[in-house]
Design a protein around this motif. Sequence first.
Motif, PDB file in Angstrom:
ATOM      1  N   CYS A 107      48.943  43.151  49.532  1.00  0.00           N
ATOM      2  CA  CYS A 107      48.246  41.933  49.110  1.00  0.00           C
ATOM      3  C   CYS A 107      46.732  42.125  49.160  1.00  0.00           C
ATOM      4  O   CYS A 107      46.017  41.660  48.269  1.00  0.00           O
ATOM      5  CB  CYS A 107      48.654  40.756  49.985  1.00  0.00           C
TER       6      CYS A 107
ATOM      7  N   ARG B  46      38.684  41.304  42.412  1.00  0.00           N
ATOM      8  CA  ARG B  46      37.388  40.689  42.722  1.00  0.00           C
ATOM      9  C   ARG B  46      36.241  41.417  42.041  1.00  0.00           C
ATOM     10  O   ARG B  46      36.289  42.622  41.819  1.00  0.00           O
ATOM     11  CB  ARG B  46      37.153  40.688  44.230  1.00  0.00           C
TER      12      ARG B  46
ATOM     13  N   TYR C 284      44.401  41.931  45.895  1.00  0.00           N
ATOM     14  CA  TYR C 284      43.326  40.936  45.894  1.00  0.00           C
ATOM     15  C   TYR C 284      41.969  41.593  45.659  1.00  0.00           C
ATOM     16  O   TYR C 284      41.153  41.104  44.884  1.00  0.00           O
ATOM     17  CB  TYR C 284      43.335  40.183  47.227  1.00  0.00           C
ATOM     18  N   GLU C 285      41.720  42.709  46.333  1.00  0.00           N
ATOM     19  CA  GLU C 285      40.426  43.368  46.218  1.00  0.00           C
ATOM     20  C   GLU C 285      40.217  43.980  44.841  1.00  0.00           C
ATOM     21  O   GLU C 285      39.089  44.084  44.374  1.00  0.00           O
ATOM     22  CB  GLU C 285      40.285  44.448  47.301  1.00  0.00           C
TER      23      GLU C 285
END
Length: 82
Positions: free
Chosen positions: A14, A22, A18-19
């Motif tokens: 996760c 970004r 997520y990173e």
Amino acid sequence: MRCTGSPDTRAHRCLVAYELRRDEPLVELRFFRSVSFTGAAVNALASFSTLGGFLFLTTLYLKTPATSARCTPDSGCCPWPS
């Protein structure tokens, strides 16, 4: 990307997913493509883990009372006079 598996694997997947989405990630994951950077990071992690374990076990060893087999006045290791 589905975040499935054991809790630590799920958290890792996760975080990576997520990173990657970004604009300004907390950890730039492209750095880990470099073999030298990844090796240095793994080496630092192993070194600091070893040092932490050594310091932890040393404090446990030093907290144990001195026994006659390990420290006698004749051996010269006792810091106090008998």
